[in-house]
Structure formats: structure tokens, C-alpha cells
Scaffold this active site. Structure first.
Site, PDB file in Angstrom:
ATOM      1  N   CYS A  67       7.937   7.019   6.184  1.00 30.91           N
ATOM      2  CA  CYS A  67       8.339   7.812   4.921  1.00 30.91           C
ATOM      3  C   CYS A  67       8.521   9.246   5.468  1.00 30.91           C
ATOM      4  CB  CYS A  67       7.258   7.644   3.949  1.00 30.91           C
ATOM      5  SG  CYS A  67       5.453   8.092   4.757  1.00 30.91           S
ATOM      6  N   LYS A  87      -3.793  -5.671  -2.194  1.00 28.74           N
ATOM      7  CA  LYS A  87      -2.434  -6.667  -1.892  1.00 28.74           C
ATOM      8  C   LYS A  87      -1.576  -6.093  -0.888  1.00 28.74           C
ATOM      9  CE  LYS A  87       1.878  -7.338  -3.424  1.00 28.74           C
ATOM     10  NZ  LYS A  87       2.231  -7.485  -2.113  1.00 28.74           N
TER      11      LYS A  87
HETATM   12  P1  NAD Z   1       8.425  -1.753  -1.953  1.00 23.71           P
HETATM   13  O1  NAD Z   1       8.287  -0.977  -2.941  1.00 23.71           O
HETATM   14  O2  NAD Z   1       9.213  -2.895  -1.595  1.00 23.71           O
HETATM   15  O3  NAD Z   1       6.614  -2.534  -1.740  1.00 23.71           O
HETATM   16  C1  NAD Z   1       5.601  -1.963  -1.621  1.00 23.71           C
HETATM   17  C2  NAD Z   1       4.333  -2.816  -2.284  1.00 23.71           C
HETATM   18  O4  NAD Z   1       4.692  -2.861  -3.665  1.00 23.71           O
HETATM   19  C3  NAD Z   1       4.732  -4.206  -1.548  1.00 23.71           C
HETATM   20  O5  NAD Z   1       3.195  -4.932  -1.578  1.00 23.71           O
HETATM   21  C4  NAD Z   1       5.233  -5.024  -2.788  1.00 23.71           C
HETATM   22  O6  NAD Z   1       5.032  -6.258  -2.842  1.00 23.71           O
HETATM   23  C5  NAD Z   1       4.783  -4.558  -4.092  1.00 23.71           C
HETATM   24  N1  NAD Z   1       5.665  -4.398  -5.181  1.00 23.71           N
HETATM   25  C6  NAD Z   1       6.884  -4.979  -5.241  1.00 23.71           C
HETATM   26  N2  NAD Z   1       7.226  -5.186  -6.684  1.00 23.71           N
HETATM   27  C7  NAD Z   1       6.098  -4.809  -7.571  1.00 23.71           C
HETATM   28  C8  NAD Z   1       5.896  -4.612  -8.697  1.00 23.71           C
HETATM   29  N3  NAD Z   1       6.861  -5.037  -9.810  1.00 23.71           N
HETATM   30  N4  NAD Z   1       4.575  -4.405  -9.245  1.00 23.71           N
HETATM   31  C9  NAD Z   1       3.524  -4.040  -8.411  1.00 23.71           C
HETATM   32  N5  NAD Z   1       3.693  -4.242  -6.758  1.00 23.71           N
HETATM   33  C10 NAD Z   1       5.053  -4.458  -6.429  1.00 23.71           C
HETATM   34  O7  NAD Z   1       8.070  -0.906  -0.496  1.00 23.71           O
HETATM   35  P2  NAD Z   1       8.326  -1.429   1.103  1.00 23.71           P
HETATM   36  O8  NAD Z   1       9.726  -1.892   1.243  1.00 23.71           O
HETATM   37  O9  NAD Z   1       7.177  -2.419   1.429  1.00 23.71           O
HETATM   38  O10 NAD Z   1       7.958  -0.227   1.799  1.00 23.71           O
HETATM   39  C11 NAD Z   1       9.171   0.882   2.060  1.00 23.71           C
HETATM   40  C12 NAD Z   1       8.944   2.039   1.362  1.00 23.71           C
HETATM   41  O11 NAD Z   1       7.535   2.794   1.206  1.00 23.71           O
HETATM   42  C13 NAD Z   1      10.064   3.155   1.619  1.00 23.71           C
HETATM   43  O12 NAD Z   1      10.808   3.634   0.284  1.00 23.71           O
HETATM   44  C14 NAD Z   1       9.004   4.228   2.095  1.00 23.71           C
HETATM   45  O13 NAD Z   1       9.483   5.446   1.879  1.00 23.71           O
HETATM   46  C15 NAD Z   1       7.592   3.921   1.166  1.00 23.71           C
HETATM   47  N6  NAD Z   1       6.597   4.550   2.015  1.00 23.71           N
HETATM   48  C16 NAD Z   1       6.139   5.604   1.638  1.00 23.71           C
HETATM   49  C17 NAD Z   1       5.090   6.506   2.202  1.00 23.71           C
HETATM   50  C18 NAD Z   1       4.431   7.626   1.687  1.00 23.71           C
HETATM   51  O14 NAD Z   1       3.188   7.819   1.915  1.00 23.71           O
HETATM   52  N7  NAD Z   1       5.211   8.403   0.930  1.00 23.71           N
HETATM   53  C19 NAD Z   1       4.606   5.510   3.191  1.00 23.71           C
HETATM   54  C20 NAD Z   1       4.968   4.662   3.790  1.00 23.71           C
HETATM   55  C21 NAD Z   1       5.939   4.151   3.174  1.00 23.71           C
END
Ligand code: NAD
Length: 479
Positions: free
Chosen positions: A283, A174
Site C-alpha cells: 500500500c 480473519k
Molecule cells: P480486500 O479488500 O479484497 O480484502 C481484505 C480483507 O477483507 C480480506 O480478509 C477479505 O476476505 C475481507 N473482506 C472482503 N469482503 C469483505 C466484506 N464484505 N466484509 C468483511 N470483510 C471482507 O483487499 P486485499 O485484496 O486482500 O488487499 C489489497 C488491498 O489492501 C489493496 O487495496 C491495498 O492498498 C490494501 N492495503 C492497505 C494497507 C494499508 O495499510 N493502507 C496495507 C496493505 C494493503
């Protein structure tokens, strides 16, 4: 530019969704990048069943078959790097050079895990009991649900999908809603790798419908998630309740320490790259620049000058150094932190303006503050081009400031002292450290991940990925 039509991919077929969504170009809001199929819970459950049905076939496939499939995917990604890089820059907003680099990285990840499929081994030990042999082998976990964020729309899916397939698992992937075209383009390449139907499935749609269905399904044996801390925590609770395997990569608030003996130009370069490249939407971005008093004023003057000179613009323009913010929601969040910083008494040095360019886009100049460690701007992940400089009195103070955070992904230090570099590597409470390098920018063949609130579960990438994507079996035989 043309609008792509992106369908979901279930059980070896391309399928329309229950509804249709669009993704737009953050550099040009009049450019619709894709119209994409949005699945609901039912369609997601169908994809999960297809993956479950296909899992034993793929689990029994030969290492050569897995190598061939992954190698083909990796080769195509690399061969099409310019075209896919352009799509990535257009949909996510990182610069063309960064996007082409990400595409190559995704290709290299598939090629690395193609090799890992061939290298899978085990252990054989003498038993403590006479006449008994003991073998330790790794087996696939089963169906893996892969939930990805928007900021690395090819590399992050690659570093989850490639090991999942290499170790014999089936996948339901997804992508994030902001980058469906990148997810679809990757799926389209995978669809031509002659995997049995159902081994790889693409399901686009909302986190609440598609993501939640993956997290809750008893047929999904493991979830690999990268995204925000809030979503990660919800997933942790839900998977704990049903005993599924889970791996979470979440936020960061990464420090870069600059000691008085640092090479000034190198330290400024590391800061600009770590804090502002990819529009700060990494991140591993360094948003806390902890600077020793002995170099503080010279460093701040130079950093301010270089920050003000960064070229912000359309991601596809060759001279752009900083692309747009990914969407209006993220832009408003960045701007709200500028207000918070001022209200808390942080000193605004430069940037933080919304900018007009030839096309309508979410352009913002990189912002720099002088802050204190307790300020929210220095504690909370902003995920945009906003960084703060915090003054430190000596190395010990700098190290304690670096560790004073609930996050623990990456930490860097700029110094010419072997003593301090070595001490920092050993004592920074993070999963990754950098000496005289930006905190962002990692290799594709070694482990990636953090501590504290940044990560949960075993490491991603490199050989360590086997921990998550396999389960260990110990077999005893009376010889
Ligand atoms: P997000 O948590 O909003 O979404 C991430 C994914 O989760 C998306 O595909 C979203 O549709 C899905 N999602 C949302 N609600 C859900 C639920 N209830 N159940 C299952 N899936 C769900 O994050 P984002 O805005 O896409 O990305 C930004 C964040 O990602 C930042 O906090 C960043 O630090 C983090 N990030 C971390 C890393 C790492 O490796 N540590 C790498 C890249 C980004």
C-alpha cells in the site's frame, strides 16, 4: 514441499470448517501450500461468542501476564524467522529476504506491545471543584474483529493482534483467503502463549461469510480492517449503522518526487525499491514518480536500464529480486492497466511482459510508463509492479502533482535541498513522508496510516495504537 493442514481456532480448540479451501504457491502453481478450514457465519458467531465470554477475564489480567504472553509470541516469531519466512515467501510470493524481514518485524511488534502492556498509564488532575480528584484511565474496548489483507500476512495481523491483546481485548482474527497458512502459523504460535480460552480466535473463510459476520455482530465492539477501498467503505457503512468502533487502512497511490538537485543513483534506488520490490504489492508503493525537468531525461534513462535488469523469479530462489504476482486475478488486473495506459497515450518504456520460468507461476516483468497526471495509470491503485514517471516543472509543480490524488498514505522526495525537504514534509497531504528514502519500508514502533481515502480512524502501531484499542474513562472522586 509438504501441504499443511490448517484448522480454525475457537475457544481454545482447533476446529474443522464447514468446507475446505486450498492456497497455492504463486511461484509454482503445482505446489499446494495449505488445505484450510473455511468457516461459515454460524461458526464465526461461535468464535465471537467465545471471545465475548473471555473478554472480562483478559481485561482483568495483570500487565505482567500480558507482557509474558506477547513477549513469548514475539520471541518465537523471531527464533523461527527462516522457517516462517520460507512459508510466507511460498504462500504470498515476496522474496525470501523480504519474507524473513517481515517475520522479524512481526516478532518485534509483539515485543513492542509486550512493553506497552507494562507501560499503560493514566492521568490524575486536580478538579476545578474543591475537594474532588479526577482520574483518566484507559480500558479495553472488548471484542475486536481483525480483518487482514494478503500482502503482509504476518506483519499486518501482528500490528493489530498485538495491541489488541496488550490492552486487554479479546480477538477474532480473519486472514485473507490467499494466505491462510500464514494466518494459521501465527495463530499456532499464539495458541501456545497460555491465553485463557476464547481470548484469541482464528476464523478463516470468505469476506462475505466470515468478514461480514464480524462486521455485523453486535458482540464485536471494534473492527480493525486493512484492505481495499471498496471493502473498507462497505465496512464503514455497516459499523456506522450499529455504532461500532472502526479503523480502516486502505489503498495508496503514493508519489515519489525527484528534484533536479537529487543524488541520481539514490533516487533511482529509492524508485526501484518503492515501485517494484514486493512486486509492487504494498500500500506504500510509489507508483507515481514525479520528476523535475532538470533531471528528467538522465533519471528516466538510468531507471529504465535498472528496471530492465531486475531479476524476476521464484520467490524462494536466492537471487530473485522480484517475486511473482500473488494470483491470476491480480496479474490480469496489472495487465489490463498496461492496455489502459497505452490507450490513454502513456509512453511505454519497459517491462510489463508475462514471463516463463522453470515452474508455472504468475511472473511479470516490472513495467514503466511516461504518463500524465490525469491518466488512469497515474491515478488508480494498481497494486502491482507498474509505475509511471510524470514530468514536473520545478518544486511547486511537483508538490501540486504529488497532492493531486484522492489517496494520502505516504509521499517521498529525493533532494539535497533542506529547504525543499522541509517544505515537502510540511505540505505533502499524507500520513507519512520520506526524504531520500523509498516510500515503502516503515519502522514498527511509530504510527502508521494516512489521510483522505487511504485511511479512516485513528493510527495503527506505536503508542498511538492505544487510541483504537482502548476507551477512555474519566473518574471523579470526592476526596
Ligand atoms: P480486500 O479488500 O479484497 O480484502 C481484505 C480483507 O477483507 C480480506 O480478509 C477479505 O476476505 C475481507 N473482506 C472482503 N469482503 C469483505 C466484506 N464484505 N466484509 C468483511 N470483510 C471482507 O483487499 P486485499 O485484496 O486482500 O488487499 C489489497 C488491498 O489492501 C489493496 O487495496 C491495498 O492498498 C490494501 N492495503 C492497505 C494497507 C494499508 O495499510 N493502507 C496495507 C496493505 C494493503
Amino acid at each position: 514441499m509438504a501441504t499443511l493442514t490448517c484448522k480454525n481456532y475457537f475457544n481454545g480448540r482447533w476446529e474443522t470448517g464447514v468446507t475446505t479451501g486450498i492456497s497455492t504457491n504463486p511461484s509454482d502453481l503445482d505446489d499446494v501450500v495449505a488445505e484450510y478450514a473455511r468457516a461459515d457465519k454460524n461458526q464465526t458467531d461461535n468464535a465471537i461468542r467465545a471471545a465475548a465470554d473471555a473478554s472480562s477475564t483478559w481485561a482483568q489480567s495483570t500487565p505482567q501476564r500480558r507482557f509474558d504472553a506477547l513477549d513469548q509470541i514475539g520471541s518465537e516469531l523471531i527464533a523461527r524467522k527462516d522457517e516462517l519466512g520460507e512459508l510466507l515467501a511460498r504462500e504470498e510470493g515476496k522474496t525470501l529476504a523480504e519474507a524473513v524481514g517481515e517475520t522479524v518485524r512481526a516478532g518485534n511488534i509483539f515485543k513492542f506491545f509486550a512493553g506497552e502492556a507494562l507501560r499503560q498509564g493514566g492521568e490524575r488532575l486536580a478538579s476545578v471543584r474543591a475537594g474532588v480528584d479526577v482520574e483518566i484511565t484507559r480500558e479495553p474496548v472488548g471484542v475486536v474483529g481483525i480483518i487482514a489483507p494478503w500482502n503482509f500476512p504476518l506483519a499486518i495481523p501482528a500490528w493489530k493482534i498485538a495491541p489488541a491483546l496488550a490492552f486487554g481485548n479479546s480477538v477474532v482474527f480473519k486472514p485473507a483467503e490467499l494466505v491462510p497458512a500464514c494466518g494459521w502459523a501465527l495463530a499456532e504460535i499464539i495458541s501456545r502463549a497460555t491465553l485463557p480460552a476464547g481470548v484469541f480466535n482464528l476464523v478463516m473463510g470468505s469476506g462475505r461469510q466470515v468478514g461480514q459476520a464480524l462486521v455485523d455482530s453486535p458482540l464485536v465492539n471494534a473492527i480493525s480492517f486493512t484492505g481495499s477501498v471498496g471493502t473498507g467503505r462497505q465496512i464503514l457503512k455497516a459499523t456506522a449503522e450499529r455504532g461500532a468502533k472502526v479503523q480502516l487502512e486502505m489503498g495508496g497511490k503514493n508519489p515519489l518526487v525527484v528534484l533536479a538537485d537529487a543524488d541520481l543513483e539514490l533516487a533511482v534506488e529509492c524508485t526501484l525499491n518503492g515501485a517494484f520490490y514486493s512486486t509492487g504489492q504494498r500500500c506504500t508503493a510509489s507508483s507515481r514518480i514525479i520528476v523535475d525537468a532538470g533531471i528528467h531525461d538522465r533519471f528516466v534513462a538510468r531507471l529504465r536500464e535498472r528496471t530492465a535488469a531486475l531479476k524476476v523469479g521464484h520467490a524462494l530462489q536466492r537471487d530473485t529480486q522480484i517475486g511473482p504476482v500473488v494470483d491470476d486475478h491480480q496479474l490480469q488486473q496489472n495487465l489490463s492497466y498496461l492496455e489502459i495506459a497505452r490507450d490513454e497515450g502513456a509512453e511505454h518504456l519497459v517491462g510489463g511482459d508475462t514471463l516463463q520460468r522453470q515452474t508455472r507461476g504468475h511472473f511479470m516483468s516490472p513495467a514503466l510508463f511516461l504518463a500524465q497526471s490525469h491518466h488512469r495509470v497515474a491515478r488508480e491503485e494498481i497494486f502491482g509492479p507498474v509505475a509511471c514517471v510524470i514530468r514536473a516543472d520545478g518544486y511547486e509543480h511537483a508538490l501540486s502533482l504529488a497532492n493531486d490524488t484522492p489517496f494520502g498514505l505516504c509521499a517521498g522526495i529525493c533532494t539535497t535541498s533542506l529547504k525543499y525537504a522541509t517544505h515537502f514534509k510540511r505540505n505533502a497531504q499524507v500520513g507519512m513522508t520520506m526524504v531520500n528514502l523509498p516510500t515503502a519500508g516503515v519502522d514498527h514502533h511509530v504510527p502508521f496510516g494516512g489521510r483522505k481515502e487511504s485511511s479512516h480512524g485513528s493510527r495503527e502501531q506505536g503508542r498511538y495504537a492505544a487510541e483504537f484499542y482502548t476507551t477512555v474513562k474519566t473518574a471523579y472522586t470526592l476526596a
